[in-house]
Design an enzyme around this catalytic site. Structure first.
Site, mmCIF file in Angstrom:
data_model
loop_
_atom_site.group_PDB
_atom_site.id
_atom_site.type_symbol
_atom_site.label_atom_id
_atom_site.label_comp_id
_atom_site.label_asym_id
_atom_site.label_seq_id
_atom_site.Cartn_x
_atom_site.Cartn_y
_atom_site.Cartn_z
ATOM 1 N N ALA A 2 1.183 -0.812 0.173
ATOM 2 C CA ALA A 2 -0.087 -0.347 -0.276
ATOM 3 C C ALA A 2 0.775 1.120 -0.082
ATOM 4 O O ALA A 2 2.090 1.126 0.183
ATOM 5 C CB ALA A 2 -0.654 0.310 1.484
ATOM 6 N N GLY A 34 0.710 -4.803 0.577
ATOM 7 C CA GLY A 34 -0.405 -4.960 0.349
ATOM 8 C C GLY A 34 -0.098 -5.989 -1.630
ATOM 9 O O GLY A 34 -1.175 -6.430 -1.883
ATOM 10 N N GLU A 48 -0.440 -9.320 -0.671
ATOM 11 C CA GLU A 48 -2.260 -9.488 -0.376
ATOM 12 C C GLU A 48 -2.949 -9.744 -2.172
ATOM 13 O O GLU A 48 -4.071 -9.774 -2.500
ATOM 14 C CB GLU A 48 -2.793 -8.649 0.257
ATOM 15 C CG GLU A 48 -2.337 -8.751 2.052
ATOM 16 C CD GLU A 48 -2.761 -7.776 2.759
ATOM 17 O OE1 GLU A 48 -2.633 -6.902 2.280
ATOM 18 O OE2 GLU A 48 -3.260 -8.041 3.593
ATOM 19 N N GLU A 95 4.261 -5.487 7.675
ATOM 20 C CA GLU A 95 3.337 -4.105 8.057
ATOM 21 C C GLU A 95 4.055 -4.006 9.345
ATOM 22 O O GLU A 95 3.820 -3.023 9.682
ATOM 23 C CB GLU A 95 2.264 -4.487 7.712
ATOM 24 C CG GLU A 95 1.324 -4.546 6.872
ATOM 25 C CD GLU A 95 1.060 -6.024 5.906
ATOM 26 O OE1 GLU A 95 2.147 -6.624 6.117
ATOM 27 O OE2 GLU A 95 1.103 -6.139 4.784
HETATM 28 N N1 T1G Z 1 4.447 3.443 0.266
HETATM 29 C C1 T1G Z 1 5.501 5.208 -0.177
HETATM 30 N N2 T1G Z 1 6.604 4.844 -0.692
HETATM 31 C C2 T1G Z 1 7.061 3.931 -0.897
HETATM 32 C C3 T1G Z 1 6.633 2.811 -0.362
HETATM 33 C C4 T1G Z 1 5.190 2.311 0.054
HETATM 34 N N3 T1G Z 1 5.271 0.982 0.263
HETATM 35 N N4 T1G Z 1 8.244 1.748 -0.109
HETATM 36 C C5 T1G Z 1 8.783 2.922 -1.268
HETATM 37 N N5 T1G Z 1 8.868 3.888 -1.234
HETATM 38 C C6 T1G Z 1 9.146 5.376 -1.206
HETATM 39 C C7 T1G Z 1 10.551 5.136 -0.608
HETATM 40 O O1 T1G Z 1 10.208 6.221 0.235
HETATM 41 C C8 T1G Z 1 11.309 5.827 -1.652
HETATM 42 O O2 T1G Z 1 10.861 7.454 -2.205
HETATM 43 C C9 T1G Z 1 11.704 5.108 -2.790
HETATM 44 O O3 T1G Z 1 9.960 4.386 -2.321
HETATM 45 C C10 T1G Z 1 12.371 4.231 -2.646
HETATM 46 O O4 T1G Z 1 11.989 3.455 -1.446
HETATM 47 C C11 T1G Z 1 -2.698 -3.198 3.607
HETATM 48 C C12 T1G Z 1 -1.119 -1.081 5.289
HETATM 49 C C13 T1G Z 1 9.899 -1.404 -1.676
HETATM 50 C C14 T1G Z 1 12.246 -2.807 -0.204
HETATM 51 O O5 T1G Z 1 6.377 -1.927 4.117
HETATM 52 O O6 T1G Z 1 10.695 -2.133 2.063
HETATM 53 O O7 T1G Z 1 1.351 -2.721 1.963
HETATM 54 O O8 T1G Z 1 13.255 8.773 -1.136
HETATM 55 O O9 T1G Z 1 14.927 4.030 -1.200
HETATM 56 O O10 T1G Z 1 15.925 0.877 -1.451
HETATM 57 O O11 T1G Z 1 -1.610 -4.316 4.099
HETATM 58 O O12 T1G Z 1 11.415 0.654 -0.476
HETATM 59 O O13 T1G Z 1 13.034 8.437 -3.218
HETATM 60 O O14 T1G Z 1 11.255 9.792 -2.312
HETATM 61 O O15 T1G Z 1 13.848 1.833 0.138
HETATM 62 O O16 T1G Z 1 14.933 -0.217 -3.331
HETATM 63 C C15 T1G Z 1 4.371 -2.128 3.108
HETATM 64 C C16 T1G Z 1 8.636 -0.363 2.027
HETATM 65 C C17 T1G Z 1 3.197 -1.264 2.735
HETATM 66 C C18 T1G Z 1 7.695 -1.307 1.474
HETATM 67 C C19 T1G Z 1 12.668 -0.823 -2.392
HETATM 68 N N6 T1G Z 1 5.190 -2.232 2.396
HETATM 69 N N7 T1G Z 1 9.235 -0.064 0.799
HETATM 70 O O17 T1G Z 1 14.017 -0.597 -1.580
HETATM 71 O O18 T1G Z 1 13.821 1.948 -1.788
HETATM 72 S S1 T1G Z 1 1.907 -1.103 4.085
HETATM 73 C C20 T1G Z 1 6.133 -1.934 3.120
HETATM 74 C C21 T1G Z 1 10.363 -0.800 0.732
HETATM 75 C C22 T1G Z 1 1.078 -2.370 3.361
HETATM 76 C C23 T1G Z 1 -1.048 -3.187 3.574
HETATM 77 C C24 T1G Z 1 -0.528 -2.463 4.687
HETATM 78 C C25 T1G Z 1 11.295 -0.420 0.596
HETATM 79 C C26 T1G Z 1 11.602 -1.972 -0.791
HETATM 80 P P1 T1G Z 1 12.316 8.354 -1.795
HETATM 81 P P2 T1G Z 1 13.676 2.619 -1.027
HETATM 82 P P3 T1G Z 1 15.212 0.446 -2.089
#
Ligand code: T1G
Length: 691
Positions: free
Chosen positions: A62, A102, A105, A125
Site C-alpha cells: 500500500a 498489500g 495481498e 507491515e
Molecule cells: N509507500 C510509499 N512510498 C514507498 C513505499 C511504500 N510502500 N515503499 C517505498 N517507497 C518510496 C520510498 O519512500 C522512496 O521514496 C522510494 O520509494 C524508494 O524506496 C494494506 C497497509 C520496496 C524494498 O512496507 O521496503 O501494504 O525517497 O529507498 O531501497 O497490508 O522501499 O525515493 O522519495 O526504500 O530499493 C508495506 C516498504 C506497506 C515496503 C525498495 N510495504 N518499502 O527498497 O528503495 S503497508 C512496505 C520497502 C501495506 C497492507 C499494508 C523498500 C523496497 P524516495 P527505497 P529500495
C-alpha cells in the site's frame, strides 16, 4: 501511458502497473486495475488475466503516504482484493522484485502466483506498527501454515521466491522473461474450474502455537501493539470463518494504524530515506569509485571499521605503529569472523575470503594508492594533525581522507592538509562492525563530490549515513552529553541510578543512561568531562560519578562501575556507590527527594529534545528527522517512539516546553517558538523543504 496498461496477448489480458519507483498501491492504481478487470470480464475473447509490475518490481505495498488520508480518499485496496478474489476468470500475479504488504495481498487474491527466482515476498507491515490489512492475516496462514505465517508476519521479513515455491506461496518459478512465462502459465490454466481460491481453504494449528507466539513477542516486540493483534488474527484464520477474520482484520488494522507507535515507525521509515538527501547534491554530483581502503589504527574502532569494508568486498590496508598491535588487531578481526561462522551466519571460506582482502602494514606509505583512508587512532588532536600532515604527502590525488573522531573539530584537522576539500569525518559507532549508524561530518571545505561519495559508500557498507555539521560531539554525542548531565543531576537530587535506567527501559530503550555509561566505560565519560572543562576554562569536574571513577570503578570492563557485574553481566546496585552518592548529597547540602518515573522520563528525554532543537537551529543537523534516525540507529531509541524529536511531536511541543519550564529549565529558542506557533518538528522540516 495509463498507470495500469492493458495489453492483449491472444486470449490473455496483461495488466502492467506503471507507478515508479516501487509500484506502491497509490491513488490511480486501483482505478486502473478495476478498469483492466472490467475489460477482461466484458470480453469473451479474454480467458485469463496477468497482473505484472512495470519497472523494477511488483507492487511493493500500500502507499504508506496515504495512511493518514481520510478514508474516502485512500486507495481502496480491500475493495479491489474482494473483487479480485471473486473474479470469474483465472488471474495470475507475475512477481519480480518485491511483492510486499498489500502487494503480496493482491497476489494472494489472484488465482495463481508465478515469480522470478530472485523475487522476494513478504508482509512487513509490523515494521510500520500495523498489520497486513488486506487479507494477509487470513490468507497467508491458509497457504504456508500458521507457524510460517506467524514467523513472516511478526518478523516482517520476506522470503525468497525459491522458498515461497516450496511453501506453496508461488505456483511456478519462471526462468527467462517473466511476462512471457506468466502469459504462458495463464493460458495453460485458462480452463481451471472451479477456480482455486485461498479464501475457501481452511487453516489448522495446534493452539499452543498461539500461546508460544504471544510469549515470544513479549521479548521480541516489547511494548508494541500490532504484533499481538497479528497473533489474534492468525488465530481467527484457524478458528473462525474467513469472512469474520477478514472483517476483524479491517477493524484491528485501523486501531494499529491510528496508534502513536505506527506514526512513530512511519515517521522513521521516511526519515531514514530523507536523511540521504542533501540539498545541492543530485544524481549528477560526481562521485569516485571506492575500490580500496586504508585504515590507520587496528584497535577496537579501526578493526571494526575494516570489517565493514571487507564485508563489502573492498580490500583494506590497515596500518599500526607496532607489530604487536597490528597482530592483535588482525587476531580480533579473525576472531569476530570465526565467531560469526560458529553461529552459522557465514562459512569458513567466507572468513578466509575476507581475511585475504586485509593487508597489514607498519608503513603508512603503503596507503599511497588507497581510494579512501580512514584515521581511527587515539582521540587526540595533535596525534590526528600529525597523521593528516603525513597523509597529505602520501595519499594519491583525489583520495578521500576521513577521520573517525567522535568529537574533535574536523575543520582544524582539514586545515593541516593542502586538500581540505578531500577531508571529511566518518564517525562510526562502537562496535563499528555492528552499529549501523554513520555520522558523516561535513567540514566547511568538504567538496560535494567527497560528500556524495561518502553517502554512497555508507549504503555500500550497509550503514545508515546521516550528514552532520562540525561542533563538539556533532549531533549524537552532543545530545548524549546533555542527557548524561541530566541523569547525574537526577541522582544528585534523590533518584537512584537504577530508577533512571528503569524509566528509560520502560520507554523501550535497551539501556538507560547509567547502564550505557557502565558499558561504554566510565573513564571515557570522565575524560570527556575533564576535556570539556579544560576547553571551557571551568574547574575540574568533581561530581559523584567522577568520584566513582576515582575509586577505580570503571564500568563493566572492570566488573564494577555504577553497578556490580557478575558472570551474567547483569547490573546490580552497589552499597558503596549508594553510600558515596548519599555522602555527596550531604556534602553539597542537597536534601534528597523522591522523583517519580514521569519526572525521570521527561527530564531525560527532553534533555535530548532540547539539545536537538538547538542543534537544528544551528544547522548542525539538517532535519529533526535526521536527529531521530541518529538516535534510532546509534543509541537504541525505540523506532516505535519515533526518535526523540518524533516523540516530542507526539507529546506536543507545548507540553514539552511546559514540562521543561516546570523543572526550571530553559527551552531552546526554536523549541519555544515552534511550541508557541503550535507547530511540530516534522512540520518545521517540511516547511524548509527538508522532508
Ligand atoms: N509507500 C510509499 N512510498 C514507498 C513505499 C511504500 N510502500 N515503499 C517505498 N517507497 C518510496 C520510498 O519512500 C522512496 O521514496 C522510494 O520509494 C524508494 O524506496 C494494506 C497497509 C520496496 C524494498 O512496507 O521496503 O501494504 O525517497 O529507498 O531501497 O497490508 O522501499 O525515493 O522519495 O526504500 O530499493 C508495506 C516498504 C506497506 C515496503 C525498495 N510495504 N518499502 O527498497 O528503495 S503497508 C512496505 C520497502 C501495506 C497492507 C499494508 C523498500 C523496497 P524516495 P527505497 P529500495
Amino acid at each position: 501511458m495509463s498507470i495500469v496498461e492493458q495489453t492483449r496477448e491472444g486470449d490473455v489480458l496483461v495488466l502492467t502497473i506503471h507507478n515508479p519507483p516501487v509500484n506502491a498501491f497509490s491513488p490511480g492504481v486501483p482505478e486502473g486495475l478495476h478498469a483492466g478487470l472490467d475489460a477482461a470480464e466484458g470480453d469473451e475473447g479474454v480467458r485469463s488475466v496477468v497482473i505484472i509490475g512495470g519497472g523494477r518490481t511488483f507492487i511493493a505495498g500500500a502507499d504508506i503516504k496515504t495512511f493518514d488520508l481520510p478514508r474516502e480518499q485512500a486507495p481502496d485496496l480491500r475493495g479491489f482484493i474482494t473483487r479480485l478474489d471473486a473474479f470469474p476468470k483465472p488471474t495470475v500475479a507475475a512477481i519480480h522484485g518485491t511483492a510486499l504488504g498489500g502487494g503480496l495481498e493482491v497476489a494472494l487474491a489472484c488465482t495463481y502466483r508465478v515469480a522470478t527466482k530472485d523475487a522476494q515476498l513478504g508482509l512487513p507491515e509490523v515494521k510500520l506498527g500495523v498489520l497486513p490489512g488486506a487479507g494477509g492475516t487470513q490468507r497467508l496462514p491458509r497457504v504456508v501454515g500458521v507457524p510460517k505465517a506467524l514467523e513472516m508476519m511478526l518478523s516482517g521479513n520476506p522470503v525468497k521466491a525459491t522458498e515461497a515455491q516450496q511453501l506453496g506461496l508461488v505456483d511456478e518459478l519462471v526462468e527467462g522473461d517473466l511476462r512471457e512465462g506468466a502469459v504462458a502459465f495463464a493460458r495453460a490454466h485458462a480452463d481451471a474450474r472451479p477456480l482455486p481460491r485461498i479464501s475457501e481453504r481452511s487453516a489448522q494449528a495446534d493452539p499452543q502455537v498461539f500461546a508460544a507466539a504471544r510469549e515470544g513477542i513479549k521479548k521480541t516486540h516489547r511494548g508494541q501493539l500490532s504484533p499481538g493483534l497479528i497473533v489474534d488474527l492468525a488465530e481467527m484464520a484457524v478458528t473462525r470463518p474467513f469472512q469474520e477474520g477478514w472483517e476483524a482484520e479491517a477493524r484491528l488494522f485501523m486501531q494499529a494504524k491510528d496508534s502513536p507507535q505506527s506514526r512513530g515507525l512511519r515517521h522513521i521509515f521516511f526519515a531514514e530515506r530523507e536523511a540521504g538527501k542533501i540539498p545541492g547534491l543530485t544524481r549528477d554530483t560526481p562521485t569516485t569509485e571506492i575500490n580500496s581502503a586504508g585504515i590507520i589504527g587496528a584497535g577496537t574502532m579501526g578493526g571494526g571499521i575494516a570489517m565493514n569494508f571487507l564485508n563489502a568486498g573492498i580490500p583494506v590496508t590497515i596500518v599500526e605503529t607496532a607489530q604487536g598491535a597490528l597482530d592483535r588487531g588482525l587476531a580480533v578481526i579473525r576472531k569476530n569472523y570465526e565467531n560469526t561462522a560458529k553461529k552459522g551466519r557465514m562459512t569458513v571460506e567466507d572468513v578466509e575470503k575476507r581475511m585475504a582482502l586485509l593487508t597489514p602494514t607498519l608503513n603508512m606509505e603503503d596507503l599511497a594508492d588507497a581510494d579512501i583512508i580512514i584515521e581511527a587512532v587515539f582521540e587526540n588532536m595533535d596525534v590526528k594533525k600529525d597523521i593528516f600532515t603525513r597523509l597529505d604527502a602520501i595519499a594519491k590525488p583525489g583520495a578521500i581522507l576521513a577521520t573517525n573522531t567522535s568529537t574533535l573539530d574536523v575543520n582544524e584537522i582539514a586545515a593541516v592538509t593542502g586538500r581540505p576539500e578531500s577531508v571529511i569525518g566518518l564517525h562510526f559507532f562502537s562496535p563499528a562492525n555492528v552499529m549501523r549508524l554513520l555520522e558523516i561530518v561535513r567540514a566547511e571545505k568538504t567538496s560535494d563530490s567527497v560528500l556524495a561519495t561518502s553517502l554512497a559508500l555508507a549504503k555500500r557498507i550497509k550503514k545508515v549515513g546521516v550528514v552532520v555539521g562540525v561542533c563538539d560531539g556533532f549531533v549524537g554525542n552532543r545530545m548524549i552529553h546533555r542527557y548524561g548531565d541530566e541523569a547525574r543531576k537526577l541522582v544528585e537530587e534523590g533518584a537512584k541510578p537504577e530508577d533512571a535506567d528503569a524509566a528509560m527501559n520502560a520507554l523501550g530503550l535497551p539501556m538507560g543512561p547509567f547502564q550505557m555509561s557502565d558499558m561504554a566505560g566510565l573513564d571515557i565519560g570522565y575524560a570527556i568531562r575533564q576535556h570539556q572543562a579544560k576547553v571551557r576554562g571551568e574547574p575540574e569536574p568533581d561530581g559523584w560519578l567522577d568520584r566513582i571513577v576515582e575509586m577505580g570503578r570503571k564500568g563493566q570492563k572492570t566488573g564494577a562501575g555504577i553497578y556490580d557485574y557478575g558472570e551474567d553481566r547483569r547490573p546490580k546496585p552497589n552499597a558503596d556507590v549508594q553510600a558515596l552518592i548519599e555522602a555527596y548529597r550531604a556534602e553539597k547540602g542537597v536534601q534528597p527527594r523522591a522523583l517519580n518515573p514521569q519526572e525521570l522520563t521527561e527530564r531525560l528525554v527532553y534533555s535530548l529534545v532540547n539539545e536537538g532543537a538547538q542543534i537544528l537551529d544551528e544547522g548542525i543537523a539538517q532535519r529533526a528527522g535526521d536527529i531521530d534516525v541518529i538516535y534510532i540507529y546509534g543509541y537504541g531509541f525505540p523506532p516505535y517512539r519515533g526518535g526523540p524529536m518524533g516523540y516530542a511531536d507526539e507529546v506536543g511541543l507545548k507540553n514539552v516546553v511546559a514540562a521543561l519550564e516546570g523543572y526550571g529549565q530553559t527551552p531552546a529558542p526554536l523549541l519555544k517558538r515552534l511550541a508557541q506557533e503550535g507547530k511540530t518538528f516534522a512540520g518545521y522540516d517540511r516547511e524548509r523543504g527538508q522532508s
